[in-house]
Design an enzyme around this catalytic site. Structure first.
Site, PDB file in Angstrom:
ATOM      1  N   HIS A  77      -7.784  -5.050  -1.262  1.00  0.00           N
ATOM      2  CA  HIS A  77      -6.699  -4.450  -0.495  1.00  0.00           C
ATOM      3  C   HIS A  77      -6.582  -5.217   0.818  1.00  0.00           C
ATOM      4  O   HIS A  77      -7.020  -4.750   1.873  1.00  0.00           O
ATOM      5  CB  HIS A  77      -7.022  -2.977  -0.248  1.00  0.00           C
ATOM      6  CG  HIS A  77      -5.827  -2.101  -0.079  1.00  0.00           C
ATOM      7  ND1 HIS A  77      -5.059  -1.668  -1.127  1.00  0.00           N
ATOM      8  CD2 HIS A  77      -5.266  -1.557   1.040  1.00  0.00           C
ATOM      9  CE1 HIS A  77      -4.095  -0.888  -0.682  1.00  0.00           C
ATOM     10  NE2 HIS A  77      -4.183  -0.813   0.638  1.00  0.00           N
ATOM     11  N   ASP A 122      -9.289  -4.445  -5.863  1.00  0.00           N
ATOM     12  CA  ASP A 122      -8.856  -3.418  -4.910  1.00  0.00           C
ATOM     13  C   ASP A 122      -9.602  -2.111  -5.165  1.00  0.00           C
ATOM     14  O   ASP A 122      -9.428  -1.479  -6.212  1.00  0.00           O
ATOM     15  CB  ASP A 122      -7.349  -3.210  -5.057  1.00  0.00           C
ATOM     16  CG  ASP A 122      -6.738  -2.408  -3.927  1.00  0.00           C
ATOM     17  OD1 ASP A 122      -7.462  -1.645  -3.276  1.00  0.00           O
ATOM     18  OD2 ASP A 122      -5.520  -2.548  -3.708  1.00  0.00           O
ATOM     19  N   SER A 181       0.842  -1.199   0.000  1.00  0.00           N
ATOM     20  CA  SER A 181       0.000   0.000   0.000  1.00  0.00           C
ATOM     21  C   SER A 181       0.880   1.253   0.000  1.00  0.00           C
ATOM     22  O   SER A 181       1.642   1.456  -0.948  1.00  0.00           O
ATOM     23  CB  SER A 181      -0.983  -0.042   1.163  1.00  0.00           C
ATOM     24  OG  SER A 181      -1.998   0.926   1.003  1.00  0.00           O
TER      25      SER A 181
END
Length: 319
Positions: free
Chosen positions: A302, A273, A183
């Protein structure tokens, strides 16, 4: 497979929507010159956490604008010197994490460094000192000031500066340094590899901080990108400055740094995601000109991507 973004075939050729400032290269050359002029005043303090076979330190160094940056540093006691190193970057608003996940690499003979991003959950300083919003939101910190004061500019430089520091540690082989993160950590992995071209391997996972306009156009300015929406609501409610805002964000858009990368790259992506949309990640990946490959998880968002930690450690063993 359900789609939340472009079809996979189009993702493979997508090259981004956010504008690239005309002086982008000069901007980052100037930033790197500022970074190189800083005396890092490196300090290693033995940590209260110690385990047999390893040495654990709190590492401190001075970054641009005088901020004192903290990282966790683990080195194996009996590894041959010089040996490889891995640098880890954490997710947005978090910190370097526990010592445990560093020990896996150290057990394989790596030195391991995990940086706390300035002003987030760890011990690194945020010196502040910019005009405009500071309530929350590092993406927009400094957006109403000179572009040289964007906070993520400084965080990207912290990552690159740390890589250079690690390469100069006597126990580390400077030609065998890798970087990884998920991330925000994925975005910093790409930024670090771009700004420190001696990095040999980079393993970003669903990188943040890419293609801001695409996030906006997909109506996904929420979760990690919520501050984009809040910026417009509070500071430009009629979007009179929208073009200017995304142009300025282009200075800290990782996709535009990606062509500088010389490291071998292995990137993980989940095609479901909605925090960091796949197209934004591919905008960066498709601009990488170095050797690269994808690890694709069609049904994952995610979240943890099963088996990817194992693939990353095997990738780093090739250093």
């Amino acid at each position: 497979m359900p789609l939340i973004d472009l079809p996979y075939e189009q993702l493979l050729t997508y090259t981004g929507r956010n504008p690239r400032p005309a002086d982008f290269d000069a901007y980052w050359d100037r930033a790197l010159a500022e970074m190189r002029a800083v005396d890092p005043q490196l300090e290693l303090v033995p940590s209260s956490f110690q385990v047999p076979g390893f040495q654990c330190f709190d590492m401190y160094f001075t970054g641009v604008r005088g901020a004192r940056i903290h990282a966790k540093y683990v080195r194996p006691e009996r590894a041959p010197e010089p040996h490889p190193a891995v640098i880890m970057f954490h997710g947005y608003s978090m910190d370097a994490g526990d010592w445990l996940d560093k020990l896996a690499y150290a057990a394989l003979g790596f030195s391991v460094v995990a940086m706390d991003c300035r002003g987030q959950g760890g011990l690194s300083e945020d010196k502040g000192g910019v005009k405009g919003n500071t309530l929350h939101g590092h993406i927009i910190r400094g957006l109403d000031d000179h572009p040289d004061n964007l906070l993520f500019r400084h965080i990207f430089l912290d990552a690159a500066q740390l890589a250079g520091i690690v390469m100069h540690l006597p126990e580390v082989d400077p030609d065998r340094v890798g970087v990884t993160g998920w991330s925000q950590g994925g975005g910093l992995t790409l930024a670090c590899a771009a700004l420190e071209p001696r990095i040999r391997r980079a393993a970003p996972v669903y990188p943040f901080l890419c293609d801001y306009r695409r996030v906006w156009e997909m109506d996904l300015a929420r979760n990690a990108y919520e501050e984009l929406r809040q910026y417009f609501r509070h500071h430009d409610p009629q979007h009179e400055r929208e073009e200017e805002v995304f142009y300025r964000l282009g200075y800290i858009d990782v996709q535009h740094l990606a062509p500088r990368i010389r490291a071998e790259v292995m990137m993980g992506v989940g095609l479901m995601d909605e925090v960091c949309p796949p197209s934004t990640q591919f905008a960066a990946f498709n601009k990488i000109q170095a050797p690269k490959r994808l690890e694709v998880f069609p049904d994952f968002a995610h979240e943890n991507l099963p088996g990817l930690h194992d693939k990353i450690i095997q990738f780093m063993l090739g250093l």
